[in-house]
Scaffold this motif. Sequence first.
Motif, PDB file in Angstrom:
ATOM      1  N   GLN A  27     -44.647  58.102   9.769  1.00  0.00           N
ATOM      2  CA  GLN A  27     -43.915  57.148   9.166  1.00  0.00           C
ATOM      3  C   GLN A  27     -42.405  56.844   9.398  1.00  0.00           C
ATOM      4  OE1 GLN A  27     -44.776  56.178   4.777  1.00  0.00           O
ATOM      5  NE2 GLN A  27     -42.973  57.752   4.584  1.00  0.00           N
ATOM      6  N   THR A  28     -42.175  55.676   9.663  1.00  0.00           N
ATOM      7  CA  THR A  28     -41.176  55.213   9.973  1.00  0.00           C
ATOM      8  C   THR A  28     -40.098  54.324   8.874  1.00  0.00           C
ATOM      9  OG1 THR A  28     -41.551  55.047  12.454  1.00  0.00           O
ATOM     10  CG2 THR A  28     -39.443  53.959  11.891  1.00  0.00           C
ATOM     11  N   VAL A  29     -38.886  54.542   8.489  1.00  0.00           N
ATOM     12  CA  VAL A  29     -38.416  53.971   7.554  1.00  0.00           C
ATOM     13  C   VAL A  29     -37.003  53.258   8.020  1.00  0.00           C
ATOM     14  CG1 VAL A  29     -37.444  54.111   4.980  1.00  0.00           C
ATOM     15  CG2 VAL A  29     -38.999  55.623   5.843  1.00  0.00           C
ATOM     16  N   TRP A  30     -36.991  51.882   7.613  1.00  0.00           N
ATOM     17  CA  TRP A  30     -35.717  50.984   7.809  1.00  0.00           C
ATOM     18  C   TRP A  30     -35.550  50.074   6.674  1.00  0.00           C
ATOM     19  CZ3 TRP A  30     -40.373  50.137  10.219  1.00  0.00           C
ATOM     20  CH2 TRP A  30     -40.750  48.758  10.198  1.00  0.00           C
ATOM     21  N   ALA A  31     -34.174  49.311   7.004  1.00  0.00           N
ATOM     22  CA  ALA A  31     -33.724  48.607   6.000  1.00  0.00           C
ATOM     23  C   ALA A  31     -33.743  47.165   6.756  1.00  0.00           C
ATOM     24  CB  ALA A  31     -32.548  49.024   5.389  1.00  0.00           C
ATOM     25  N   GLU A  32     -33.924  46.071   5.792  1.00  0.00           N
ATOM     26  CA  GLU A  32     -33.779  44.967   6.467  1.00  0.00           C
ATOM     27  C   GLU A  32     -33.650  43.743   5.183  1.00  0.00           C
ATOM     28  OE1 GLU A  32     -37.553  44.294   8.772  1.00  0.00           O
ATOM     29  OE2 GLU A  32     -38.577  43.292   7.230  1.00  0.00           O
ATOM     30  N   ILE A  33     -33.387  42.406   5.683  1.00  0.00           N
ATOM     31  CA  ILE A  33     -33.381  41.371   4.619  1.00  0.00           C
ATOM     32  C   ILE A  33     -34.708  40.893   4.599  1.00  0.00           C
ATOM     33  CG2 ILE A  33     -32.245  39.414   4.164  1.00  0.00           C
ATOM     34  CD1 ILE A  33     -30.331  41.564   4.080  1.00  0.00           C
ATOM     35  N   ALA A  34     -34.965  40.645   3.243  1.00  0.00           N
ATOM     36  CA  ALA A  34     -36.245  40.145   2.872  1.00  0.00           C
ATOM     37  C   ALA A  34     -36.534  38.788   3.280  1.00  0.00           C
ATOM     38  CB  ALA A  34     -36.533  40.258   1.457  1.00  0.00           C
ATOM     39  N   SER A  35     -37.671  38.541   3.891  1.00  0.00           N
ATOM     40  CA  SER A  35     -37.816  36.753   4.166  1.00  0.00           C
ATOM     41  C   SER A  35     -38.016  36.332   2.919  1.00  0.00           C
ATOM     42  CB  SER A  35     -39.304  36.674   5.009  1.00  0.00           C
ATOM     43  OG  SER A  35     -40.334  37.471   4.349  1.00  0.00           O
ATOM     44  N   ASP A  36     -38.327  34.957   3.168  1.00  0.00           N
ATOM     45  CA  ASP A  36     -38.441  34.138   1.886  1.00  0.00           C
ATOM     46  C   ASP A  36     -39.943  34.719   1.083  1.00  0.00           C
ATOM     47  OD1 ASP A  36     -36.255  32.894   2.225  1.00  0.00           O
ATOM     48  OD2 ASP A  36     -37.228  31.001   3.061  1.00  0.00           O
ATOM     49  N   ASP A  37     -40.849  34.787   1.848  1.00  0.00           N
ATOM     50  CA  ASP A  37     -42.365  35.017   1.383  1.00  0.00           C
ATOM     51  C   ASP A  37     -42.102  36.587   0.650  1.00  0.00           C
ATOM     52  OD1 ASP A  37     -43.354  32.880   2.418  1.00  0.00           O
ATOM     53  OD2 ASP A  37     -44.223  33.707   4.018  1.00  0.00           O
ATOM     54  N   ILE A  38     -41.445  37.541   1.202  1.00  0.00           N
ATOM     55  CA  ILE A  38     -41.328  38.671   0.472  1.00  0.00           C
ATOM     56  C   ILE A  38     -40.701  38.688  -0.645  1.00  0.00           C
ATOM     57  CG2 ILE A  38     -40.586  41.096   0.867  1.00  0.00           C
ATOM     58  CD1 ILE A  38     -41.186  40.901   3.937  1.00  0.00           C
ATOM     59  N   SER A  39     -39.432  37.710  -0.644  1.00  0.00           N
ATOM     60  CA  SER A  39     -38.657  37.833  -1.955  1.00  0.00           C
ATOM     61  C   SER A  39     -39.409  37.020  -3.045  1.00  0.00           C
ATOM     62  CB  SER A  39     -37.592  36.879  -1.564  1.00  0.00           C
ATOM     63  OG  SER A  39     -36.629  37.219  -0.382  1.00  0.00           O
ATOM     64  N   ALA A  40     -40.275  36.085  -2.644  1.00  0.00           N
ATOM     65  CA  ALA A  40     -40.949  35.404  -3.703  1.00  0.00           C
ATOM     66  C   ALA A  40     -41.906  36.490  -4.206  1.00  0.00           C
ATOM     67  CB  ALA A  40     -41.587  34.165  -3.040  1.00  0.00           C
ATOM     68  N   SER A  41     -42.568  36.957  -3.410  1.00  0.00           N
ATOM     69  CA  SER A  41     -43.674  38.163  -3.867  1.00  0.00           C
ATOM     70  C   SER A  41     -43.251  39.169  -4.923  1.00  0.00           C
ATOM     71  CB  SER A  41     -44.544  38.796  -2.660  1.00  0.00           C
ATOM     72  OG  SER A  41     -45.212  37.793  -1.903  1.00  0.00           O
ATOM     73  N   LEU A  42     -42.007  39.596  -4.345  1.00  0.00           N
ATOM     74  CA  LEU A  42     -41.326  40.835  -5.043  1.00  0.00           C
ATOM     75  C   LEU A  42     -40.335  40.302  -6.305  1.00  0.00           C
ATOM     76  CD1 LEU A  42     -40.299  43.146  -2.223  1.00  0.00           C
ATOM     77  CD2 LEU A  42     -42.185  43.228  -3.782  1.00  0.00           C
ATOM     78  N   ARG A  43     -40.297  39.109  -6.416  1.00  0.00           N
ATOM     79  CA  ARG A  43     -39.417  38.527  -7.472  1.00  0.00           C
ATOM     80  C   ARG A  43     -37.933  38.934  -7.430  1.00  0.00           C
ATOM     81  NH1 ARG A  43     -43.432  39.753 -12.520  1.00  0.00           N
ATOM     82  NH2 ARG A  43     -45.361  39.073 -11.460  1.00  0.00           N
ATOM     83  N   ILE A  44     -37.492  38.916  -6.066  1.00  0.00           N
ATOM     84  CA  ILE A  44     -36.145  39.112  -6.137  1.00  0.00           C
ATOM     85  C   ILE A  44     -35.446  38.051  -5.182  1.00  0.00           C
ATOM     86  CG2 ILE A  44     -36.362  41.839  -5.575  1.00  0.00           C
ATOM     87  CD1 ILE A  44     -36.522  41.031  -2.698  1.00  0.00           C
ATOM     88  N   SER A  45     -34.055  37.950  -5.375  1.00  0.00           N
ATOM     89  CA  SER A  45     -33.268  36.668  -4.890  1.00  0.00           C
ATOM     90  C   SER A  45     -33.517  36.853  -3.254  1.00  0.00           C
ATOM     91  CB  SER A  45     -31.851  37.182  -5.162  1.00  0.00           C
ATOM     92  OG  SER A  45     -31.562  37.109  -6.428  1.00  0.00           O
ATOM     93  N   PRO A  46     -33.601  35.637  -2.513  1.00  0.00           N
ATOM     94  CA  PRO A  46     -33.661  35.432  -1.102  1.00  0.00           C
ATOM     95  C   PRO A  46     -32.678  36.359  -0.568  1.00  0.00           C
ATOM     96  CG  PRO A  46     -33.787  33.161  -2.485  1.00  0.00           C
ATOM     97  CD  PRO A  46     -33.581  34.189  -3.254  1.00  0.00           C
ATOM     98  N   HIS A  47     -33.156  36.868   0.496  1.00  0.00           N
ATOM     99  CA  HIS A  47     -32.276  37.686   1.402  1.00  0.00           C
ATOM    100  C   HIS A  47     -31.816  38.968   0.706  1.00  0.00           C
ATOM    101  CE1 HIS A  47     -32.656  33.861   3.615  1.00  0.00           C
ATOM    102  NE2 HIS A  47     -31.999  33.267   2.952  1.00  0.00           N
ATOM    103  N   SER A  48     -32.483  39.408  -0.229  1.00  0.00           N
ATOM    104  CA  SER A  48     -32.069  40.593  -0.798  1.00  0.00           C
ATOM    105  C   SER A  48     -32.468  41.974   0.083  1.00  0.00           C
ATOM    106  CB  SER A  48     -32.890  41.109  -2.050  1.00  0.00           C
ATOM    107  OG  SER A  48     -32.318  39.964  -2.873  1.00  0.00           O
ATOM    108  N   PRO A  49     -31.827  42.980  -0.084  1.00  0.00           N
ATOM    109  CA  PRO A  49     -32.231  44.127   0.928  1.00  0.00           C
ATOM    110  C   PRO A  49     -33.656  44.677   0.478  1.00  0.00           C
ATOM    111  CG  PRO A  49     -30.574  44.852  -0.477  1.00  0.00           C
ATOM    112  CD  PRO A  49     -30.651  43.210  -0.914  1.00  0.00           C
ATOM    113  N   VAL A  50     -34.426  45.244   1.647  1.00  0.00           N
ATOM    114  CA  VAL A  50     -35.581  45.791   1.056  1.00  0.00           C
ATOM    115  C   VAL A  50     -35.847  47.147   2.175  1.00  0.00           C
ATOM    116  CG1 VAL A  50     -36.762  44.039   0.213  1.00  0.00           C
ATOM    117  CG2 VAL A  50     -36.906  44.344   2.610  1.00  0.00           C
TER     118      VAL A  50
END
Length: 231
Positions: free
Chosen positions: A173-196
């Motif tokens: 398993q590999t883990v990293w941080a990135e800024i959520a895309s619009d699709d991911i933000s909408a699915s997770l109900r978070i603000s656009p460009h939030s960290p995931v």
Amino acid sequence: MPKHAQLRAILLADIGTTWPAHAAIPSERELAVLHGVSRATVREAVRQLMEEQKLYTVHGKGTFVAGERVQSQLHLASFTEDMRRRGMVATTLVLEAALAAPPLEARAALGLNEGERGWSIKRLRLANGTPMALETGWYSPRVADDLGQHDLTGSLYSLLDDRYGVRIDAAEQTVWAEIASDDISASLRISPHSPVLVFRRTSRADGQPIEYVTSWYRGDRYQVHMDLAAS
């Protein structure tokens, strides 16, 4: 003490008492009138609380109280098992389950031949009703030829074990941080460009690759704990 600092302390006292986790807080205008301060003062106090991850915004809906973070140790377990250990109820929405041509990296990870299809399974994982992770996985049809025809709302690891006699016993398993895309933000109900937090895992059973999955976890709701020792 500056007015925004005084207001921040007042709002912080309301978090978890007047306003429970994931409750919407009053609007900027309402807070300004209630506390007799300018909207600029409210904006600064709220900004600080968001930086401290006490509040979060949902685009077009408002500002909400953040819940406690779920802490996980890195270990080999399904999301369902992981949440159950923490006394939380895990639920799943299946967004896609289809036989399809895997991308090159998934095909290589699963050891599939060119032209060979795999099970593409996309699921939204929730903890106590709150979206926690978006999961896109590829699964080898060599060991689970009709996987997509079964109930995929529970633990896939349990399904693989119970239905096919396949017990996942190892993974990379590999883990990293990135800024959520619009699709991911909408699915997770978070603000656009939030960290995931992004987890990419290749899982095996008796040395045979079974799963290649990428999961995007909300950065405001999930954290990882690791025990380290000198080598």
